[in-house]
Structure formats: C-alpha cells, structure tokens
Design an enzyme around this catalytic site. Sequence first.
Site, PDB file in Angstrom:
ATOM      1  N   SER A  90       0.831  -1.200   0.000  1.00 17.28           N
ATOM      2  CA  SER A  90       0.000   0.000   0.000  1.00 17.28           C
ATOM      3  C   SER A  90       0.875   1.263   0.000  1.00 17.28           C
ATOM      4  O   SER A  90       1.752   1.406  -0.844  1.00 17.28           O
ATOM      5  CB  SER A  90      -0.947  -0.053   1.202  1.00 17.28           C
ATOM      6  N   ASP A 204      -9.958  -4.820  -5.327  1.00 19.09           N
ATOM      7  CA  ASP A 204      -9.506  -3.785  -4.402  1.00 19.09           C
ATOM      8  C   ASP A 204     -10.549  -2.670  -4.312  1.00 19.09           C
ATOM      9  O   ASP A 204     -10.820  -1.974  -5.292  1.00 19.09           O
ATOM     10  CB  ASP A 204      -8.170  -3.217  -4.889  1.00 19.09           C
ATOM     11  N   HIS A 233      -7.842  -5.131  -1.111  1.00 16.73           N
ATOM     12  CA  HIS A 233      -6.602  -4.367  -0.950  1.00 16.73           C
ATOM     13  C   HIS A 233      -5.614  -5.105  -0.046  1.00 16.73           C
ATOM     14  O   HIS A 233      -4.431  -5.211  -0.365  1.00 16.73           O
ATOM     15  CB  HIS A 233      -6.944  -2.994  -0.355  1.00 16.73           C
TER      16      HIS A 233
END
Length: 253
Positions: A90, A204, A233
């Site tokens: 991320s 996601d 995600h």
Amino acid sequence: MERDVSLFYEDFGDGEPVVLVHGWPLSQRFWEAQTGAFVEAGHRVVSYDRRGFGRSAQPWNGYDHDTFTRDLAAVVDALGLSGVTLVGFSTGCAEAVSYTARSDRVARLVLGSPVVYPDPVAHDLRAAAAGHRIHMLDDVLRRFVAVDGHSALDEQTRLYLLRLAADASPRATAESLTVWESADPSSDLARIAVPILIVQGEADAFVPPEDSGRRVARAVAGSVLATIPSAPHAAPITHHEQWNQLVLEFIAA
C-alpha cells in the site's frame, strides 16, 4: 535539526534478506502471515514499524516522503543488508520505490496493492483524522478487506488490525497522508533497474486496480503484474497463501 528516532524492527531467519515495509495506518504486525512463510522458505526476514506507528518512536514531525525513505535506508544500513528483496504494501510502496531508485542494496522489488500516485481521498481522510480518527480508521479497514461489499476477513482479525491502527500516533496518522496527497513517483520509477513484481487484488475497494498496480506496470517496462482473483486491498492477509506463493516464486526465479 531532526532528532534521532528509534525504529522498532524484527529480524528472523537466515539466507537472502527480505525487507517488509508496511503501509498506513498499520504496523509491521501486518506481515504475520508472510514472516513465518518466508523464514521457512529459507530467507532472512526483516520487518520494521514506520515512525509514528507500532512500537517505533512517535515524534511530532518527520512524516514526509524523504524522511520515511531515510528511515528505510537506516534499517537496511544498520543491519548491513545487501541483495535485498524489498517488499512494500500500500502506501509503504512509496518509500520502497524511492529507496530502490537510490540504492544498490536492492536486488528485487515487490509492490503489493501499491499506493504511490496522488488521490484526492487522502485529503478527506486527513480531515477526518482530525476529529473522527477511530471512526475513519474503522471505515478504512473495512474497505481494506472488502470484496463486492462483503468482508473477506473474519471480524476478530479486522478488529485486531483496527487496534494496531488506533495505537499509532494521531499526529502520524494524519500527517502521513500528506505523502499520498502529493505523491509523484514518475522519476523514481524511471530510475529502477531491478526486477519488479506487482501483486494486485482484483477486487480492491480501497484503491482501484487501474489507479494502482496497473498504472505502475504501465510506467515500468518489464515489470510483472500478478492479479489475485476476488482479493481485496489487504490481499497479503486475506489471500496470504496465494500472495506468498507469488512472491516466493518471484524471488526464486
């Protein structure tokens, strides 16, 4: 002048080093499902808490892109690592990209659900963090694990992640988002000459794949994009077996 900041890290196993960089708003505990698997596969696995998060120091300042990158460099340098497989998740991919572009210690780069391009949602999250931090974090973590509106993770584990996020410095939680607001990885991506694996969850709900992994893959010729079907995600947690297999195969290639 910036004061020295203590960074917590864990260092397990032997063999080729793998360094794990967690993303906002969590800690190195995010990598529980990777640490054991990578050690058992014969790797030395290092994970650390970004400043302001987990068990690292929580200074008032220093939540900017360059400082996060210097912190990563400090961990790698202090441990004398080379031939590193650097793995970001991320927003942690931002300093992973930046460090790889500037260092000769990285042999491979893995970007999991990368958040490296600016997004207006970061401004909204920062505003929400000022007065509704826990509520905002709860909403974010729901989206981290959501697939078509349903959670791909048991609620007990999601609440565990929420506790990790809630324990972070409120200042760090808000100020770290400025990195996302102003991100521009173009020059760094153009400088990277090591193999890159991008692992993206097909479903996601936090950052759309076309604005995340696919965009990075288009920017870096020769990079490999792997998509995990029906994964959110936070695929390293919800689909850890598939995610780990992809990364370990990439390292072994």
